[in-house]
Design a protein around this motif. Structure first.
Motif, PDB file in Angstrom:
ATOM      1  N   ASN A  40       0.799  -1.224   0.000  1.00 53.28           N
ATOM      2  CA  ASN A  40       0.000   0.000   0.000  1.00 53.28           C
ATOM      3  C   ASN A  40       0.835   1.278   0.000  1.00 53.28           C
ATOM      4  O   ASN A  40       0.294   2.362   0.179  1.00 53.28           O
ATOM      5  N   ILE A  42       2.885   2.525   2.163  1.00 52.39           N
ATOM      6  CA  ILE A  42       2.770   3.232   3.442  1.00 52.39           C
ATOM      7  C   ILE A  42       4.141   3.223   4.119  1.00 52.39           C
ATOM      8  O   ILE A  42       4.738   2.160   4.299  1.00 52.39           O
ATOM      9  N   THR A 108      -2.619   4.372  18.683  1.00 53.02           N
ATOM     10  CA  THR A 108      -3.529   3.361  19.221  1.00 53.02           C
ATOM     11  C   THR A 108      -2.895   1.997  19.044  1.00 53.02           C
ATOM     12  O   THR A 108      -2.161   1.752  18.091  1.00 53.02           O
ATOM     13  N   SER A 110      -2.778  -1.910  18.196  1.00 56.43           N
ATOM     14  CA  SER A 110      -3.417  -2.767  17.200  1.00 56.43           C
ATOM     15  C   SER A 110      -4.206  -3.875  17.881  1.00 56.43           C
ATOM     16  O   SER A 110      -3.835  -4.364  18.947  1.00 56.43           O
ATOM     17  N   LEU A 118      -0.156   2.211  16.102  1.00 56.62           N
ATOM     18  CA  LEU A 118      -0.473   2.848  14.826  1.00 56.62           C
ATOM     19  C   LEU A 118      -0.954   4.275  15.048  1.00 56.62           C
ATOM     20  O   LEU A 118      -1.608   4.565  16.049  1.00 56.62           O
ATOM     21  N   ARG A 119      -0.661   5.124  14.088  1.00 55.58           N
ATOM     22  CA  ARG A 119      -1.186   6.491  14.101  1.00 55.58           C
ATOM     23  C   ARG A 119      -1.231   6.988  12.675  1.00 55.58           C
ATOM     24  O   ARG A 119      -0.275   6.820  11.916  1.00 55.58           O
ATOM     25  N   GLU A 120      -2.334   7.582  12.310  1.00 55.70           N
ATOM     26  CA  GLU A 120      -2.436   8.155  10.971  1.00 55.70           C
ATOM     27  C   GLU A 120      -1.632   9.437  10.936  1.00 55.70           C
ATOM     28  O   GLU A 120      -1.726  10.278  11.837  1.00 55.70           O
ATOM     29  N   CYS A 121      -0.832   9.572   9.897  1.00 61.59           N
ATOM     30  CA  CYS A 121      -0.024  10.776   9.720  1.00 61.59           C
ATOM     31  C   CYS A 121      -0.683  11.648   8.669  1.00 61.59           C
ATOM     32  O   CYS A 121      -0.816  11.218   7.518  1.00 61.59           O
ATOM     33  N   PRO A 122      -1.109  12.853   9.017  1.00 59.02           N
ATOM     34  CA  PRO A 122      -1.709  13.730   8.021  1.00 59.02           C
ATOM     35  C   PRO A 122      -0.702  14.045   6.920  1.00 59.02           C
ATOM     36  O   PRO A 122       0.473  14.275   7.185  1.00 59.02           O
ATOM     37  N   ARG A 125      -0.352   9.631   2.591  1.00 57.45           N
ATOM     38  CA  ARG A 125      -1.443   8.757   2.155  1.00 57.45           C
ATOM     39  C   ARG A 125      -0.870   7.670   1.262  1.00 57.45           C
ATOM     40  O   ARG A 125       0.078   7.887   0.518  1.00 57.45           O
ATOM     41  N   SER A 126      -1.486   6.511   1.309  1.00 57.47           N
ATOM     42  CA  SER A 126      -1.066   5.443   0.412  1.00 57.47           C
ATOM     43  C   SER A 126      -1.580   5.762  -0.980  1.00 57.47           C
ATOM     44  O   SER A 126      -2.509   6.513  -1.171  1.00 57.47           O
ATOM     45  N   ARG A 129      -5.524   5.375  -1.947  1.00 53.82           N
ATOM     46  CA  ARG A 129      -6.612   6.182  -1.355  1.00 53.82           C
ATOM     47  C   ARG A 129      -6.952   7.363  -2.209  1.00 53.82           C
ATOM     48  O   ARG A 129      -6.227   7.981  -2.855  1.00 53.82           O
TER      49      ARG A 129
END
Length: 129
Positions: A40, A42, A108, A110, A118-122, A125-126, A129
């Motif tokens: 992906n 990422i 958070t 898993s 895990l944390r979404e990084c602004p 993006r893969s 998406r």
């Protein structure tokens, strides 16, 4: 001002009544995460924390008698406030401290492995998406 290495004699202490286990990420989970991230596009960031235990507050009350390296405080009773290598609860103290710190940074745990965070990084993006 001074830096030294102290190790507790955990082999001569009683086993604590509280949970003192600290798990590690399984090798299979790491491989699966690398595969998913690669497929992906990422990015993955990893760290190795040196002197990890020494950064966690101890969950026990630990006292020692200061030696000659403490100068004018030699012979005084000192209170150890950080986990020491050799304490039976040091691994669990570090695990709890790291978890609290990562949660405060927005990570958070898993569901598959509680030691994978895990944390979404602004802005990152893969390609899917």
């Amino acid at each position: 001002q001074r830096k030294s290495r102290y190790v507790a004699g955990g082999h001569v202490t009683e086993t604590p009544a509280i949970l003192n286990y600290s798990c590690v990420v399984s090798r299979d989970i790491v491989r699966i995460i690398f595969l998913i991230a690669s497929l992906n596009n990422i990015p993955i960031f990893m760290v190795d924390i040196g002197n990890a235990y020494l950064n966690a507050p101890t969950s026990e009350k630990v006292h020692a008698i200061a030696g000659p390296e403490f100068g004018q405080y030699e012979g005084c009773v000192v209170v150890i406030v950080r986990a020491l290598y050799g304490l039976k609860t040091a691994g669990a103290s570090w695990h709890a401290h790291l978890g609290d710190t990562l949660r405060s940074l927005g990570f958070t745990s898993s569901y598959a492995d509680h030691d994978v965070w895990l944390r979404e990084c602004p802005g990152i993006r893969s390609k899917g998406r």
